[in-house]
Design a protein around this motif. Sequence first.
Motif, mmCIF file in Angstrom:
data_model
loop_
_atom_site.group_PDB
_atom_site.id
_atom_site.type_symbol
_atom_site.label_atom_id
_atom_site.label_comp_id
_atom_site.label_asym_id
_atom_site.label_seq_id
_atom_site.Cartn_x
_atom_site.Cartn_y
_atom_site.Cartn_z
ATOM 1 N N ALA A 136 -36.379 25.318 18.915
ATOM 2 C CA ALA A 136 -36.501 25.399 17.446
ATOM 3 C C ALA A 136 -35.103 25.355 16.836
ATOM 4 O O ALA A 136 -34.726 26.211 16.052
ATOM 5 N N THR A 137 -34.350 24.330 17.214
ATOM 6 C CA THR A 137 -32.937 24.295 16.835
ATOM 7 C C THR A 137 -32.682 23.526 15.547
ATOM 8 O O THR A 137 -31.530 23.380 15.134
ATOM 9 N N GLY A 138 -33.728 23.016 14.929
ATOM 10 C CA GLY A 138 -33.625 22.566 13.552
ATOM 11 C C GLY A 138 -32.974 21.218 13.327
ATOM 12 O O GLY A 138 -32.595 20.512 14.270
ATOM 13 N N PRO A 139 -32.820 20.871 12.029
ATOM 14 C CA PRO A 139 -32.297 19.545 11.670
ATOM 15 C C PRO A 139 -30.841 19.354 12.071
ATOM 16 O O PRO A 139 -30.356 18.233 12.110
ATOM 17 N N ASN A 315 -31.050 14.719 9.799
ATOM 18 C CA ASN A 315 -32.220 15.455 10.252
ATOM 19 C C ASN A 315 -32.491 15.114 11.712
ATOM 20 O O ASN A 315 -32.774 13.968 12.024
ATOM 21 N N THR A 316 -32.385 16.082 12.571
ATOM 22 C CA THR A 316 -32.727 15.833 13.964
ATOM 23 C C THR A 316 -34.232 16.006 14.103
ATOM 24 O O THR A 316 -34.745 17.080 13.804
ATOM 25 N N PHE A 317 -34.933 14.967 14.488
ATOM 26 C CA PHE A 317 -36.374 15.155 14.727
ATOM 27 C C PHE A 317 -36.855 14.211 15.813
ATOM 28 O O PHE A 317 -36.154 13.279 16.188
ATOM 29 N N ILE A 318 -38.039 14.506 16.327
ATOM 30 C CA ILE A 318 -38.542 13.773 17.492
ATOM 31 C C ILE A 318 -39.803 12.999 17.103
ATOM 32 O O ILE A 318 -40.417 13.282 16.069
ATOM 33 N N PHE A 338 -42.058 22.625 20.961
ATOM 34 C CA PHE A 338 -41.091 22.323 19.910
ATOM 35 C C PHE A 338 -41.614 22.958 18.625
ATOM 36 O O PHE A 338 -42.836 23.031 18.410
ATOM 37 N N ALA A 339 -40.701 23.406 17.769
ATOM 38 C CA ALA A 339 -41.140 24.010 16.503
ATOM 39 C C ALA A 339 -40.084 23.760 15.435
ATOM 40 O O ALA A 339 -38.906 23.571 15.746
ATOM 41 N N GLY A 340 -40.549 23.749 14.186
ATOM 42 C CA GLY A 340 -39.632 23.621 13.061
ATOM 43 C C GLY A 340 -39.432 22.182 12.650
ATOM 44 O O GLY A 340 -40.167 21.273 13.055
ATOM 45 N N GLN A 341 -38.385 22.016 11.865
ATOM 46 C CA GLN A 341 -38.108 20.718 11.255
ATOM 47 C C GLN A 341 -38.000 19.612 12.307
ATOM 48 O O GLN A 341 -38.306 18.462 12.043
#
Length: 452
Positions: A136-139, A315-318, A338-341
């Motif tokens: 959950a390390t975010g954007p 924004n880091t996202f998968i 995985f969680a969050g943005q």
Amino acid sequence: MTEIAKVTVIGAGLAGSEAAWQIASQGVPVRLYEMRPVVKTPAHHTDQFAELVCSNSLRANGLANAVGVLKEEMRRLNSLVLGAADRNAVPAGGALAVDRDGFSGEITATLHNHPLVEVINEELTHIPEEGIVVIATGPLTSPALSNDIKTLLGEEYFYFYDAAAPIVEKDTIDMSKVYLASRYDKGEAAYLNCPMTEAEFDVFYDALIAAETAELKDFEKEIYFEGCMPIEIMMRRGKQTALFGPMKPVGLVNPHTGKLPYAVVQLRQDNAAGTLYNLVGFQTHLKWGEQKRVFSLIPGLEQADYVRYGVMHRNTFINSPKLLHPTYQMKGHERLFFAGQMTGVEGYVESAASGLIAGINAARAVLGQEGLVFPEDTVLGSMPAYITSADPDHFQPMNANFGLLPKPEKRMRSKREKNELLALRALDSLAGFAAQTGLAYTAPEDEEQSPS
Ligand SMILES: Cc1cc2nc3c(=O)[nH]c(=O)nc-3n(C[C@H](O)[C@H](O)[C@H](O)COP(=O)(O)OP(=O)(O)OC[C@H]3O[C@@H](n4cnc5c(N)ncnc54)[C@H](O)[C@@H]3O)c2cc1C
């Protein structure tokens, strides 16, 4: 008695803090890694958990808005983030805004003082090789961990910026002005096309190139070099550029006139239910009010309602549609959540909400229980349903909105009535789901007292 294994949560932001709380609330111990203040991000300023990096508003609070319903659902499931927000609220009309220091301070203290939570202030550069892990390390995930995640997922499924086009609700498009067609009639007619005359295009062009843009933060300036161009920048390069790009009309004869329009804006279906459409190629950096004003000049979109405006930011996202189950577990690596943005939900509340579900499911995994897929007609459940079923080739992060929920069975007279019904149905569905699964659920006082 055998010892219960610890869950590792990486990142004590909105999602990680909520996940850690939910795990510990189920009697499962947690090791929570947070790199601040040892390693900083370009947007955080404190060493506190769940720091609000920008606005202090958690948006609308009432049930007229999907994010308000989401908050109410989270309150009923004993959310740490919502509890701290309510206790640290400051006056903000119909919104829930918080005293940011009080809010983050309470969350930090609660987790530090929890007997089942071990806090480690350290940057994790690799995903732990064993055990249940919530990432959950975010954007603004640190570069070293980003590289490790990218190696695990594959480069093509990991993104560093979000360049999203606006998304509108289909119900609010003027269908008498648009037509369904694919270029040269190839394949099934998949796009709604908004045709423009030369005069309409000229007015639109002048408005677009003069519209106000949002300011880019220093750490976001690299975005344009990654080959992604906002529509307004493309248009400023010359009037013809878009006519050979996203607004190109070739192969899109208008069946109403039998002719090619001068220009066209294409809308592509955005969710499986077909309730949302995005403006193809219209990633933009215009301010939100300006998007509403300028895009209302597009025939068919005069009265359109936006569930999400175009954005371009770091924004880091998968690619969750390819990678995740609706439990927030990774396909093929079910010990990883995985969680969050970074899962492609967008916003403070949505990030915390995904942490709530991931946390519950991570604890269940340790306890040998099956993961819970929340009902799609709750706002909590509509988010993982969307991010795991959206088109993987055009996946962009999404806010909570009523367009993600299944339509009501009967047609309602007004949008307000429809949303009221969706809100009540969501809360009923959550109560039923909690009863059926044994989830800890706190009914509001008036519901407890009701005779039924
Ligand atoms: C500049 C900016 C402004 C935003 N403004 C808003 C807004 O106004 N309203 C809104 O609703 N949303 C906003 N967002 C979007 C989003 O809702 C927030 O970023 C939200 O904080 C996301 O929650 P999260 O838990 O996923 O990530 P975060 O809250 O960022 O938490 C991630 C945590 O992980 C830590 N971390 C990162 N890498 C590591 C590592 N390797 N090891 C250990 N710890 C690590 C970070 O220090 C951080 O504490 C904004 C995003 C950005 C980038």
